[in-house]
Design an enzyme around this catalytic site. Structure first.
Site, PDB file in Angstrom:
ATOM      1  CG  ASP A  68     -51.671  49.741 -17.814  1.00 39.77           C
ATOM      2  OD1 ASP A  68     -51.829  49.055 -16.787  1.00 39.77           O
ATOM      3  OD2 ASP A  68     -50.572  50.174 -18.190  1.00 39.77           O
ATOM      4  CG  HIS A  76     -56.152  42.213 -13.140  1.00 40.43           C
ATOM      5  ND1 HIS A  76     -54.992  41.468 -13.082  1.00 40.43           N
ATOM      6  CD2 HIS A  76     -57.083  41.486 -12.492  1.00 40.43           C
ATOM      7  CE1 HIS A  76     -55.212  40.342 -12.432  1.00 40.43           C
ATOM      8  NE2 HIS A  76     -56.471  40.336 -12.053  1.00 40.43           N
TER       9      HIS A  76
END
Length: 430
Positions: A13, A41
């Site tokens: 992340d 993503h």
């Protein structure tokens, strides 16, 4: 030959999708080499968010080839869903290529993932229940089903029957759960295979030919170094190798063909799931960072744990992944804090250490040693040059680079593509 690997340097992340999307503008081939649909993503283009889990970020460039490499584990159902989502958004997928050697995630992997996690009780590792671990288990045990098998009706049924016989014994006798019938999944998953058949090929040939022709190839990692099964916070890790070395195994490209490794990090740290996190914040500052940074999982929606920037973690990532360049994201999230902190070392039982311990018991006893820097109050989301950052923000960026020991090539002050600022072009220096 010009190739760049993008890796996350923390626990995932970090904004790899954004940086991959940014670097993709000058690449001709973009490839993923490990993981599956457990890795989400987010790409922001002209203010619009696109969330992907399997397909490489390069899919938004119709003139470029996007590759799902052999090191990935692919849930055909998720892949077809993602393809349909892109088609509905007007995104063409003709440029997608899927390795015939990639392994397939099937419903029994997901069920086994769930049952194993439940059986751990308080010792859960925080899996996303996507079947990733069990699929990699089958791969290592040499009983996995690959994309090439999925496309052959007879071979797929034969191997599915064999695997279900074994898995159902586990479900019924060990976990007191319900067996999965072959007729409940065979036709559905064979049909998924037929829907993706047009994209399937030997992707190692495509990648090596591109490199031999001098084309620019970008390799996109999922998760992060600290989730690597060998170099991460084991056992609170993923089941594959996000480190740059995973490229050679997961894409079929030799190590001599890797030129640069871009490590992506945030100006703070976040983590989803359980496991060690020495700089974790439990106060109002942590809550503020979580809200301002929108720290909620792309895949799970779970609130992420957040903490200060940890240079011990970063130096570990630099070392084991051979990072040559750094992309520093989310500096804007720290705006408005009176003081910002960077962990420079750990205190372990009264002794200062500069490396990341392998022992979970030692990690539990590690206390971060912080260096405090003055914060900044200005809104920096419109900044496009390093020299235009407030002095305190500039000092923070420079200190991060010094402590990690890697020069910063890009810094970001927001989620949009145009909020990524270049200090040094990764491609032009090759």
């Amino acid at each position: 030959m010009t190739s760049v690997v993008v890796v996350g340097t923390q626990w995932g992340d970090e904004g790899k999708g954004k940086i991959t999307d940014f670097l993709s503008a000058n690449a001709e081939v973009i490839a993923r080499y490990q993981g599956g649909d457990n890795a989400g993503h987010t790409i922001v283009i002209d203010g619009k968010k696109y969330k992907l889990h399997l397909i490489p970020s390069g899919i938004f460039f119709p003139e470029k080839i996007s590759v799902i490499g052999n090191g990935m584990v692919v849930n055909p159902k998720s892949l077809v869903k993602e393809l349909n989502y892109l088609h509905e958004e007007g995104v063409t997928t003709d440029n997608l290529r899927i390795s015939d050697r990639a392994h397939v995630i099937l419903p029994y992997h997901i069920e086994l993932d769930r049952l194993q996690e439940e059986a751990k009780g308080d010792n859960k590792i925080g899996t996303t229940i996507k079947g990733i671990g069990p699929a990699y288990m089958d791969k290592a045990a040499r009983v996995g089903i690959r994309i090439a098998d999925l496309l052959d009706r007879d071979i797929f049924r034969e191997r599915l029957e064999r695997n279900l016989a074994e898995k159902n014994r586990l479900f019924e006798k060990l976990y007191d759960s319900t067996a999965i019938k072959i007729d409940d999944i065979f036709e559905e998953y064979y049909e998924y295979g037929q829907q993706i058949k047009q994209y399937v090929t030997d992707t190692s040939v495509i990648l090596n030919n591109a490199l031999d022709q001098g084309k620019r190839v970008l390799f996109e990692g999922a998760q992060g170094v600290m989730l690597d099964i060998d170099q991460g916070t084991y056992p609170f890790v993923t089941s594959s190798n996000p480190v740059a070395g995973g490229v050679t195994i997961g894409s079929g490209v030799g190590p001599s063909k890797i030129d640069k490794v871009v490590g992506v990090c945030k100006a703070y740290t976040s983590r989803v799931g359980d496991g060690p996190f020495p700089t974790e914040l439990f106060d109002e500052v942590g809550d503020r960072i979580r809200e301002v940074g929108h720290e909620y999982g792309t895949t799970t929606g779970r609130p992420r744990r957040v903490g200060w920037f940890d240079s011990v973690v970063m130096r570990h990532s630099r070392r084991v992944s051979g990072i040559t360049n750094l992309s520093l994201n989310s500096i804007d999230v720290l705006s408005g804090l009176d003081t910002v902190k960077i962990c420079v070392a750990y205190d372990l039982d009264g002794q200062r250490i500069d490396h990341y311990p392998a022992s979970l018991e030692q990690l539990k006893r590690c206390k971060p040693i912080y260096e405090e820097l003055p914060g900044w109050s200005e809104d920096i989301t419109g900044v496009r040059k390093l020299e235009d950052l407030p002095e305190n923000a500039r000092n923070y960026v420079r200190r991060v680079s010094e402590l990690v020991g890697v020069r910063i090539s890009t810094f970001s002050v927001g989620p949009d593509r145009d909020q990524t600022n270049i200090l040094e072009s990764v491609w032009s220096s090759l």
